[in-house]
Design a protein around this motif. Structure first.
Motif, mmCIF file in Angstrom:
data_model
loop_
_atom_site.group_PDB
_atom_site.id
_atom_site.type_symbol
_atom_site.label_atom_id
_atom_site.label_comp_id
_atom_site.label_asym_id
_atom_site.label_seq_id
_atom_site.Cartn_x
_atom_site.Cartn_y
_atom_site.Cartn_z
ATOM 1 N N THR A 2 0.841 -1.186 0.000
ATOM 2 C CA THR A 2 0.000 0.000 0.000
ATOM 3 C C THR A 2 0.877 1.237 0.000
ATOM 4 O O THR A 2 1.870 1.310 -0.691
ATOM 5 N N GLU A 3 0.516 2.202 0.785
ATOM 6 C CA GLU A 3 1.186 3.496 0.776
ATOM 7 C C GLU A 3 2.694 3.355 0.915
ATOM 8 O O GLU A 3 3.195 2.631 1.756
ATOM 9 N N VAL A 104 4.470 0.288 13.581
ATOM 10 C CA VAL A 104 3.519 1.245 13.015
ATOM 11 C C VAL A 104 3.492 1.192 11.486
ATOM 12 O O VAL A 104 4.257 1.889 10.814
ATOM 13 N N PRO A 105 2.634 0.370 10.909
ATOM 14 C CA PRO A 105 2.512 0.330 9.450
ATOM 15 C C PRO A 105 2.046 1.679 8.904
ATOM 16 O O PRO A 105 1.336 2.429 9.582
ATOM 17 N N LEU A 106 2.416 1.981 7.683
ATOM 18 C CA LEU A 106 1.881 3.157 6.992
ATOM 19 C C LEU A 106 0.580 2.720 6.317
ATOM 20 O O LEU A 106 0.556 2.298 5.163
ATOM 21 N N TRP A 107 -0.504 2.816 7.074
ATOM 22 C CA TRP A 107 -1.803 2.367 6.570
ATOM 23 C C TRP A 107 -2.252 3.260 5.415
ATOM 24 O O TRP A 107 -1.936 4.443 5.370
ATOM 25 N N PRO A 108 -3.003 2.721 4.463
ATOM 26 C CA PRO A 108 -3.513 3.552 3.358
ATOM 27 C C PRO A 108 -4.524 4.564 3.877
ATOM 28 O O PRO A 108 -5.319 4.271 4.776
ATOM 29 N N GLU A 109 -4.486 5.738 3.324
ATOM 30 C CA GLU A 109 -5.392 6.790 3.762
ATOM 31 C C GLU A 109 -6.814 6.531 3.262
ATOM 32 O O GLU A 109 -7.024 6.001 2.170
ATOM 33 N N GLY A 110 -7.784 6.904 4.091
ATOM 34 C CA GLY A 110 -9.173 6.846 3.686
ATOM 35 C C GLY A 110 -9.817 5.472 3.741
ATOM 36 O O GLY A 110 -10.938 5.306 3.271
ATOM 37 N N VAL A 111 -9.118 4.488 4.312
ATOM 38 C CA VAL A 111 -9.682 3.143 4.421
ATOM 39 C C VAL A 111 -10.240 2.951 5.829
ATOM 40 O O VAL A 111 -9.550 3.225 6.819
ATOM 41 N N ASP A 112 -11.463 2.490 5.917
ATOM 42 C CA ASP A 112 -12.068 2.214 7.213
ATOM 43 C C ASP A 112 -11.236 1.153 7.936
ATOM 44 O O ASP A 112 -10.839 0.153 7.329
ATOM 45 N N PRO A 113 -10.931 1.348 9.225
ATOM 46 C CA PRO A 113 -10.121 0.364 9.964
ATOM 47 C C PRO A 113 -10.663 -1.053 9.858
ATOM 48 O O PRO A 113 -9.899 -2.018 9.893
ATOM 49 N N ASP A 115 -11.771 -2.402 7.305
ATOM 50 C CA ASP A 115 -11.477 -2.935 5.981
ATOM 51 C C ASP A 115 -9.982 -3.121 5.731
ATOM 52 O O ASP A 115 -9.582 -3.506 4.628
ATOM 53 N N LEU A 116 -9.157 -2.839 6.742
ATOM 54 C CA LEU A 116 -7.716 -2.985 6.573
ATOM 55 C C LEU A 116 -7.352 -4.461 6.432
ATOM 56 O O LEU A 116 -7.854 -5.322 7.157
ATOM 57 N N VAL A 133 -1.072 -7.831 2.090
ATOM 58 C CA VAL A 133 -1.053 -7.569 3.533
ATOM 59 C C VAL A 133 0.306 -7.089 4.013
ATOM 60 O O VAL A 133 0.594 -7.101 5.205
ATOM 61 N N THR A 134 1.155 -6.664 3.089
ATOM 62 C CA THR A 134 2.474 -6.133 3.432
ATOM 63 C C THR A 134 2.449 -4.614 3.330
ATOM 64 O O THR A 134 2.017 -4.065 2.315
#
Length: 315
Positions: A2-3, A104-113, A115-116, A133-134
């Protein structure tokens, strides 16, 4: 994936010459006749041990909580990144998901938790790939397969072929993304003999065992021995116990007895003290490895020394 990492990315410090001067003496075996007054921390590196080359899958395992599994996984991963390798850590502990909190992963912006995609997704959603999932982290060269509170659901679900799933996911990733797949996989397993622990051992090439020297911890090693034997017989005959880490090491008669006993029980493994350090306990509060928080700390040097002995330095 992702990001991608951006300007928040931090470099994992390479040990300074000062840190390397903290490296412990290496011996082929412990001198059990040495007087206590002369006894000191040493790394046992048996003549039978051979350093590995990437690509390598390393599982950190112990069935007793509080032994330092997550710390060991994080610090070894950070040391291998500092050596120039690309490393992916896996948070496969269903109890606390501590590795995800520290890395602390760099989670994608705008995704509901809700749906991660995480390690649970890999197990529970057919068709999910390891790339799905990486996630990048803010540390250059370090990625993570994270976990959230729902990881315990995996342990309660009957999953056909689940014990082989991590190994198959890694093999597929290396086959389909040879340029992007990391050099070293580091899996932080949980303290129970469940699906996740067995799936981790099913993928292992090297197993690292952190131990706190004490009666209860040492007795708990018997359970781990049974788990390793079961995993070898039923899943994966090829992994080795590469290192036993004596975490929270401080000179004492009990420490010496346990260290020498473990060296006898694991004759082909590295046995290394990880010297007690308050910095190791402080670093998670800053969401960073000790290598970044206190790069000249003696425990950082101990983990770096073990990492350099387990896997050949890049280049």
């Amino acid at each position: 994936m992702t990001e991608t990492a951006n300007d928040t990315t931090a470099r994992l410090a390479i040990p300074s010459q000062q840190a390397e001067r903290l490296f412990l003496e290496i011996v082929a075996d412990y001198d059990t006749e040495l007087p206590y007054q002369e006894w000191r921390a040493q790394v046992r590196l048996p003549d039978t041990f051979g350093a590995a080359r990437p690509r390598r899958t390393v599982v950190v395992a112990n069935q007793k909580g509080g032994a330092g599994k997550t710390t060991s996984a994080m610090e070894l991963a950070a040391a291998w990144v500092a050596m120039g390798y690309r490393v992916r850590v896996w948070d496969a502990d269903p109890q606390k998901a501590a590795l995800t909190a520290v890395t602390v992963p760099l989670w994608p912006e705008g995704v509901d938790p809700r749906d991660l995609k995480t390690l649970s997704t890999l197990f529970l959603a057919p068709g999910t790939t390891l790339a799905d999932v990486t996630y990048e982290t803010r540390f250059e060269g370090l990625t993570i397969v994270p976990s959230l509170a729902d990881l315990g659901t995996v342990e309660k679900t009957e999953i056909m072929g689940g014990q082989l799933l991590i190994r198959q996911a890694i093999e597929a990733d290396r086959r389909t993304r040879p340029e992007e797949a990391p050099d070293v996989e580091v899996i932080d397993s949980g303290p129970t003999l469940g699906l996740l622990t067995m799936a981790a051992l099913g993928a292992a090439e090297d197993v690292v065992v952190p131990v706190v020297a004490g009666g209860l911890d040492f007795i708990g090693m018997q359970d781990l021995d049974m788990t390793l034997t079961t995993a070898r017989e039923r899943l994966n005959p090829n992994f080795r116990v590469a290192a036993v880490l004596m975490t929270e090491w401080a000179k004492s008669g009990v420490q010496r007895t346990v260290t020498e006993t473990l060296a006898a029980d694991y004759p082909d493994a590295i046995v290394s003290p990880i010297r007690r350090s308050p910095k190791v306990r402080e670093a998670p509060f800053e969401a960073m490895p000790t290598r970044v928080y206190a790069p000249r700390d003696k425990a950082v040097a101990d983990f770096a020394q073990v990492a350099s002995l387990m896997i050949n330095r890049k280049g």
